[in-house]
Design an enzyme around this catalytic site. Structure first.
Site, PDB file in Angstrom:
ATOM      1  N   MET A   1     -19.964  63.190  23.439  1.00 56.98           N
ATOM      2  CA  MET A   1     -19.590  63.216  24.856  1.00 56.98           C
ATOM      3  C   MET A   1     -19.974  64.531  25.536  1.00 56.98           C
ATOM      4  O   MET A   1     -19.151  65.168  26.179  1.00 56.98           O
ATOM      5  CB  MET A   1     -18.082  62.975  24.999  1.00 56.98           C
ATOM      6  CG  MET A   1     -17.643  61.624  24.464  1.00 56.98           C
ATOM      7  SD  MET A   1     -18.508  60.239  25.238  1.00 56.98           S
ATOM      8  CE  MET A   1     -17.719  60.246  26.836  1.00 56.98           C
TER       9      MET A   1
ATOM     10  N   ASN B   1     -29.498  57.024  21.070  1.00 63.05           N
ATOM     11  CA  ASN B   1     -28.125  56.974  21.578  1.00 63.05           C
ATOM     12  C   ASN B   1     -27.706  55.519  21.710  1.00 63.05           C
ATOM     13  O   ASN B   1     -28.549  54.639  21.869  1.00 63.05           O
ATOM     14  CB  ASN B   1     -28.070  57.651  22.959  1.00 63.05           C
ATOM     15  CG  ASN B   1     -26.682  57.609  23.567  1.00 63.05           C
ATOM     16  OD1 ASN B   1     -25.686  57.951  22.904  1.00 63.05           O
ATOM     17  ND2 ASN B   1     -26.577  57.198  24.820  1.00 63.05           N
TER      18      ASN B   1
ATOM     19  N   HIS C   1     -25.331  53.070  24.125  1.00 64.44           N
ATOM     20  CA  HIS C   1     -24.648  53.056  25.422  1.00 64.44           C
ATOM     21  C   HIS C   1     -23.968  51.699  25.594  1.00 64.44           C
ATOM     22  O   HIS C   1     -24.582  50.658  25.317  1.00 64.44           O
ATOM     23  CB  HIS C   1     -25.677  53.284  26.538  1.00 64.44           C
ATOM     24  CG  HIS C   1     -25.056  53.296  27.898  1.00 64.44           C
ATOM     25  ND1 HIS C   1     -24.294  54.342  28.356  1.00 64.44           N
ATOM     26  CD2 HIS C   1     -25.067  52.372  28.900  1.00 64.44           C
ATOM     27  CE1 HIS C   1     -23.862  54.067  29.578  1.00 64.44           C
ATOM     28  NE2 HIS C   1     -24.322  52.894  29.931  1.00 64.44           N
TER      29      HIS C   1
ATOM     30  N   GLU D   1     -21.975  46.583  19.343  1.00 63.09           N
ATOM     31  CA  GLU D   1     -22.536  47.917  19.074  1.00 63.09           C
ATOM     32  C   GLU D   1     -22.681  48.151  17.573  1.00 63.09           C
ATOM     33  O   GLU D   1     -23.670  48.723  17.106  1.00 63.09           O
ATOM     34  CB  GLU D   1     -21.621  49.011  19.658  1.00 63.09           C
ATOM     35  CG  GLU D   1     -21.584  49.038  21.174  1.00 63.09           C
ATOM     36  CD  GLU D   1     -20.744  50.201  21.703  1.00 63.09           C
ATOM     37  OE1 GLU D   1     -20.762  51.282  21.111  1.00 63.09           O
ATOM     38  OE2 GLU D   1     -20.056  50.021  22.726  1.00 63.09           O
TER      39      GLU D   1
END
Ligand code: GRF
Length: 223
Positions: free
Chosen positions: A98, A115, A117, A182
């Protein structure tokens, strides 16, 4: 650990459920990558505990106390960069890290930093993706694994997974459904890269197709 596997470093700031998905995937001897280091900018992040339980080396490099300005960020990233190189990392996986990265780290790891998202990019860059998707009334939502570029949430897309938005969904219920996706998407993206099946050209990631790769139609509501 086998020397022929792609060495990953996973950067986290929090609970680390995506890290756990990578740990679990890498427990399969056939998985072509191994986690060499888990690095957090937050002391006590639960993801560090997950790494320790799996016997993976950890590092904590707090950003606090380094100053919030450009010089502080750069100094913090220089420490991170040194630790990543010392670990022999070949691919950096941001997993709930973060903190915005500067061009120093992003360009230094060009096409070697990815990454995850929690939205189907290029829709819903930034924060509060589930709330915004619900407000817009979209029927499909999901997650994206992408290469990192200096512009936030804007790099070439490697894998996306879509989930339906159901009536009665709350941001929490939708987030939970996306999170399940994810945990499948991130290991897949790492596997594709580690197997050498990805080639980045501008904003497009070309993926070497294999027989059986064709996916079916995803429709919401289902017909
Ligand atoms: C995930 O939703 C990920 O998409 C976003 O941050 C969250 C991290 O969750 N970048 P976890 O720490 O992996 O559980």
């Amino acid at each position: 650990m086998s020397g022929s596997k792609l060495k990953l470093a996973v950067l986290i700031s929090g609970r680390g459920s995506n890290l756990q998905a990578l740990i679990d995937a890498a427990a399969d001897p056939a998985f072509p990558a191994e986690i060499a280091l888990v690095l957090s900018n937050v002391e006590g992040a639960y993801g560090l505990e997950r790494a320790r339980l799996a016997g993976i080396p950890t590092a904590t490099i707090p950003h606090k106390g380094m100053g919030g300005g450009e010089a502080g960020r750069r100094a913090h990233e220089a420490l991170i960069d040194a630790r990543l190189r010392e670990a022999g990392a070949e691919l950096i996986c941001l997993a709930g890290y973060m903190r915005l990265l500067t061009p120093f780290l992003v360009d230094g790891w060009h096409d070697r930093m990815i990454n995850i998202h929690p939205a189907l990019l290029p829709s819903y860059k930034g924060l509060h993706t589930h709330e915004r998707a619900l407000e817009d009334g979209v029927r499909l939502h999901g997650c994206t694994v992408h290469y990192v570029r200096t512009e936030m949430d804007a790099g070439p897309i490697i894998v996306q997974a879509a989930v339906p938005v159901l009536s009665g969904d709350t941001p929490d219920s939708l987030a939970a459904r996306v999170l399940t996706a994810e945990h499948k998407a991130y290991p897949l993206a790492v596997r594709l890269i580690a197997d050498g099946r990805t080639r980045v050209e501008g904003m497009v990631v070309h993926i070497e197709q294999r027989p059986g790769d064709e996916a079916g139609l995803l429709m919401s509501p289902s017909p």
